[in-house]
Design a protein around this motif. Sequence first.
Motif, PDB file in Angstrom:
ATOM      1  N   GLY A  37       0.806  -1.210   0.000  1.00  0.00           N
ATOM      2  CA  GLY A  37       0.000   0.000   0.000  1.00  0.00           C
ATOM      3  C   GLY A  37       0.840   1.260   0.000  1.00  0.00           C
ATOM      4  N   ARG A  38       1.909   1.268   0.770  1.00  0.00           N
ATOM      5  CA  ARG A  38       2.784   2.440   0.798  1.00  0.00           C
ATOM      6  C   ARG A  38       3.460   2.672  -0.559  1.00  0.00           C
ATOM      7  NH1 ARG A  38       0.325   5.258   4.379  1.00  0.00           N
ATOM      8  NH2 ARG A  38       0.617   4.614   6.544  1.00  0.00           N
ATOM      9  N   LEU A  39       3.760   1.583  -1.254  1.00  0.00           N
ATOM     10  CA  LEU A  39       4.331   1.732  -2.595  1.00  0.00           C
ATOM     11  C   LEU A  39       3.290   2.277  -3.572  1.00  0.00           C
ATOM     12  CD1 LEU A  39       6.455  -1.544  -2.768  1.00  0.00           C
ATOM     13  CD2 LEU A  39       7.355   0.794  -2.794  1.00  0.00           C
ATOM     14  N   VAL A  40       2.047   1.799  -3.462  1.00  0.00           N
ATOM     15  CA  VAL A  40       0.962   2.332  -4.300  1.00  0.00           C
ATOM     16  C   VAL A  40       0.772   3.811  -4.006  1.00  0.00           C
ATOM     17  CG1 VAL A  40      -1.530   2.251  -4.728  1.00  0.00           C
ATOM     18  CG2 VAL A  40      -0.234   0.119  -4.544  1.00  0.00           C
ATOM     19  N   GLU A  41       0.803   4.166  -2.752  1.00  0.00           N
ATOM     20  CA  GLU A  41       0.637   5.560  -2.332  1.00  0.00           C
ATOM     21  C   GLU A  41       1.678   6.462  -2.976  1.00  0.00           C
ATOM     22  OE1 GLU A  41      -0.233   7.571   1.996  1.00  0.00           O
ATOM     23  OE2 GLU A  41       1.460   6.183   1.836  1.00  0.00           O
ATOM     24  N   LYS A  42       2.891   5.928  -3.129  1.00  0.00           N
ATOM     25  CA  LYS A  42       3.964   6.684  -3.783  1.00  0.00           C
ATOM     26  C   LYS A  42       3.750   6.788  -5.287  1.00  0.00           C
ATOM     27  CE  LYS A  42       8.776   6.346  -5.104  1.00  0.00           C
ATOM     28  NZ  LYS A  42       9.892   5.391  -5.346  1.00  0.00           N
ATOM     29  N   GLY A  43       3.032   5.815  -5.867  1.00  0.00           N
ATOM     30  CA  GLY A  43       2.790   5.826  -7.308  1.00  0.00           C
ATOM     31  C   GLY A  43       3.448   4.694  -8.066  1.00  0.00           C
ATOM     32  N   GLU A  44       3.939   3.676  -7.340  1.00  0.00           N
ATOM     33  CA  GLU A  44       4.591   2.543  -8.007  1.00  0.00           C
ATOM     34  C   GLU A  44       3.556   1.579  -8.579  1.00  0.00           C
ATOM     35  OE1 GLU A  44       7.711   2.269  -8.649  1.00  0.00           O
ATOM     36  OE2 GLU A  44       8.393   3.997  -7.465  1.00  0.00           O
ATOM     37  N   ASP A  45       3.996   0.768  -9.539  1.00  0.00           N
ATOM     38  CA  ASP A  45       3.150  -0.206 -10.228  1.00  0.00           C
ATOM     39  C   ASP A  45       3.115  -1.494  -9.407  1.00  0.00           C
ATOM     40  OD1 ASP A  45       1.821  -1.909 -11.920  1.00  0.00           O
ATOM     41  OD2 ASP A  45       3.175  -1.635 -13.627  1.00  0.00           O
ATOM     42  N   VAL A  46       2.066  -1.659  -8.630  1.00  0.00           N
ATOM     43  CA  VAL A  46       1.968  -2.777  -7.679  1.00  0.00           C
ATOM     44  C   VAL A  46       0.723  -3.607  -7.963  1.00  0.00           C
ATOM     45  CG1 VAL A  46       1.766  -3.424  -5.247  1.00  0.00           C
ATOM     46  CG2 VAL A  46       3.154  -1.432  -5.898  1.00  0.00           C
ATOM     47  N   THR A  47       0.919  -4.926  -8.004  1.00  0.00           N
ATOM     48  CA  THR A  47      -0.185  -5.876  -8.141  1.00  0.00           C
ATOM     49  C   THR A  47      -0.135  -6.834  -6.957  1.00  0.00           C
ATOM     50  OG1 THR A  47      -0.061  -5.764 -10.558  1.00  0.00           O
ATOM     51  CG2 THR A  47      -1.210  -7.659  -9.614  1.00  0.00           C
ATOM     52  N   PHE A  48      -1.294  -7.248  -6.472  1.00  0.00           N
ATOM     53  CA  PHE A  48      -1.380  -8.180  -5.354  1.00  0.00           C
ATOM     54  C   PHE A  48      -1.881  -9.533  -5.855  1.00  0.00           C
ATOM     55  CE2 PHE A  48      -1.713  -3.982  -3.537  1.00  0.00           C
ATOM     56  CZ  PHE A  48      -0.980  -4.051  -2.353  1.00  0.00           C
ATOM     57  N   LEU A  49      -1.120 -10.591  -5.563  1.00  0.00           N
ATOM     58  CA  LEU A  49      -1.519 -11.958  -5.883  1.00  0.00           C
ATOM     59  C   LEU A  49      -2.278 -12.513  -4.681  1.00  0.00           C
ATOM     60  CD1 LEU A  49      -1.376 -14.538  -7.651  1.00  0.00           C
ATOM     61  CD2 LEU A  49       0.826 -15.035  -6.563  1.00  0.00           C
ATOM     62  N   VAL A  50      -3.562 -12.741  -4.840  1.00  0.00           N
ATOM     63  CA  VAL A  50      -4.404 -13.095  -3.693  1.00  0.00           C
ATOM     64  C   VAL A  50      -5.289 -14.296  -4.017  1.00  0.00           C
ATOM     65  CG1 VAL A  50      -4.460 -10.754  -2.735  1.00  0.00           C
ATOM     66  CG2 VAL A  50      -6.149 -11.419  -4.460  1.00  0.00           C
ATOM     67  N   ARG A  51      -5.889 -14.844  -2.975  1.00  0.00           N
ATOM     68  CA  ARG A  51      -6.865 -15.904  -3.148  1.00  0.00           C
ATOM     69  C   ARG A  51      -8.198 -15.297  -3.588  1.00  0.00           C
ATOM     70  NH1 ARG A  51      -5.233 -18.831   2.519  1.00  0.00           N
ATOM     71  NH2 ARG A  51      -3.309 -19.847   1.797  1.00  0.00           N
ATOM     72  N   GLN A  52      -9.091 -16.147  -4.083  1.00  0.00           N
ATOM     73  CA  GLN A  52     -10.332 -15.656  -4.667  1.00  0.00           C
ATOM     74  C   GLN A  52     -11.186 -14.878  -3.656  1.00  0.00           C
ATOM     75  OE1 GLN A  52     -11.253 -15.852  -8.013  1.00  0.00           O
ATOM     76  NE2 GLN A  52     -12.762 -14.377  -7.277  1.00  0.00           N
ATOM     77  N   ASN A  53     -11.269 -15.393  -2.423  1.00  0.00           N
ATOM     78  CA  ASN A  53     -12.125 -14.710  -1.450  1.00  0.00           C
ATOM     79  C   ASN A  53     -11.562 -13.341  -1.058  1.00  0.00           C
ATOM     80  OD1 ASN A  53      -9.990 -15.840  -0.053  1.00  0.00           O
ATOM     81  ND2 ASN A  53     -11.205 -16.462   1.717  1.00  0.00           N
ATOM     82  N   ARG A  54     -10.229 -13.240  -0.960  1.00  0.00           N
ATOM     83  CA  ARG A  54      -9.623 -11.943  -0.647  1.00  0.00           C
ATOM     84  C   ARG A  54      -9.775 -10.990  -1.826  1.00  0.00           C
ATOM     85  NH1 ARG A  54      -8.666  -7.877   2.748  1.00  0.00           N
ATOM     86  NH2 ARG A  54      -6.489  -7.203   2.915  1.00  0.00           N
ATOM     87  N   LYS A  55      -9.691 -11.516  -3.042  1.00  0.00           N
ATOM     88  CA  LYS A  55      -9.895 -10.681  -4.229  1.00  0.00           C
ATOM     89  C   LYS A  55     -11.297 -10.091  -4.233  1.00  0.00           C
ATOM     90  CE  LYS A  55     -10.091 -10.891  -9.294  1.00  0.00           C
ATOM     91  NZ  LYS A  55      -9.426  -9.596  -9.529  1.00  0.00           N
ATOM     92  N   GLN A  56     -12.280 -10.921  -3.919  1.00  0.00           N
ATOM     93  CA  GLN A  56     -13.653 -10.444  -3.888  1.00  0.00           C
ATOM     94  C   GLN A  56     -13.828  -9.358  -2.831  1.00  0.00           C
ATOM     95  OE1 GLN A  56     -16.574 -13.550  -3.474  1.00  0.00           O
ATOM     96  NE2 GLN A  56     -18.266 -12.136  -3.127  1.00  0.00           N
ATOM     97  N   GLN A  57     -13.217  -9.575  -1.667  1.00  0.00           N
ATOM     98  CA  GLN A  57     -13.300  -8.578  -0.599  1.00  0.00           C
ATOM     99  C   GLN A  57     -12.663  -7.258  -1.017  1.00  0.00           C
ATOM    100  OE1 GLN A  57     -10.847  -9.191   2.998  1.00  0.00           O
ATOM    101  NE2 GLN A  57     -12.717  -8.835   4.207  1.00  0.00           N
TER     102      GLN A  57
END
Length: 303
Positions: A17-37
């Motif tokens: 999140g702190r990297l996103v806040e700065k403006g970096e290109d960040v993707t999160f690899l998550v499980r399906q239920n966390r993705k939905q949330q």
Amino acid sequence: MRVLIVGAGGIGGYFGGRLVEKGEDVTFLVRQNRKQQLDETGLVIESVHGNMEFKPKTIVSGEPAEPFDVILLSTKAYHLQGAIEGMKPYVTENTMILPLLNGIAHVDELRAVFGDESVIGGLCFIETTLDEKGTVVQTSPIHDLVFGEFSGEQTERIKKLESTFQGTKASFRLSENIEQDMWHKYQFIATLSGVTSIFRAPIGPIRDQEYGVETIQTLLEEVGNVMRSVEAPLAEGIEASQMDKIMQMGYNMKSSLQRDMEKGLKTEAEHFFGYLLQIAKVKQLRTPVIGTIYANLEVYEAR
């Protein structure tokens, strides 16, 4: 740089999140239920360093994605194999893998799958958790992530990574001796986790007892002896430094392993203590306190 965070829990969610806040290109690899949330609520961070909320880019393992320059891995040790399988499709020969797990055993596991050159060293110091709503709650002034090449070299890739990490609200620090830093943290966290789990108490009440302090000191020395038997690069006098740190910690400080026990969750007993006992057995070292802690955790997990 393109950054992949494996998971969006307390640690990965916060630093990502702190990297996103700065403006970096960040993707999160998550499980399906966390993705939905996350699709529904966004990634919410409540922190003493400032709150933030955003819609993260997410993928589920197997979904197509462009190559990533670095993958941050911050899972619990008992989720490591699943995380490895999940991230395999996104690792190329130029991808750096930056694990933030406590301990050392995971380094060999990652190297066996992805090769020595792909894995760099890393650790973090932070108090953070997910609440029941999936919010990342970060509660202490310390929010440090330390990284570096195991060789200590200032390579082009590590300097590029340092540039990516600079300028965030979190503390990202490039280390010239990351292997030593990792062993030092392992010794510290094994000692703190060990005593708090066996006494079922925060560190303060343990320090109040004469034999509690003696147990802390004995465990520090046992762990140090095991590590030195495999030529771990521990600094001279590190036990005294670690003891001072433990004696100065907040009275109600608990280890994450102890908190997992209080919640009835699985622990990292094998990763922390089983690994040390395997070394001790080969080196024929006596480790009665480590053995007692490990047995205590095994009995807990067998319930």
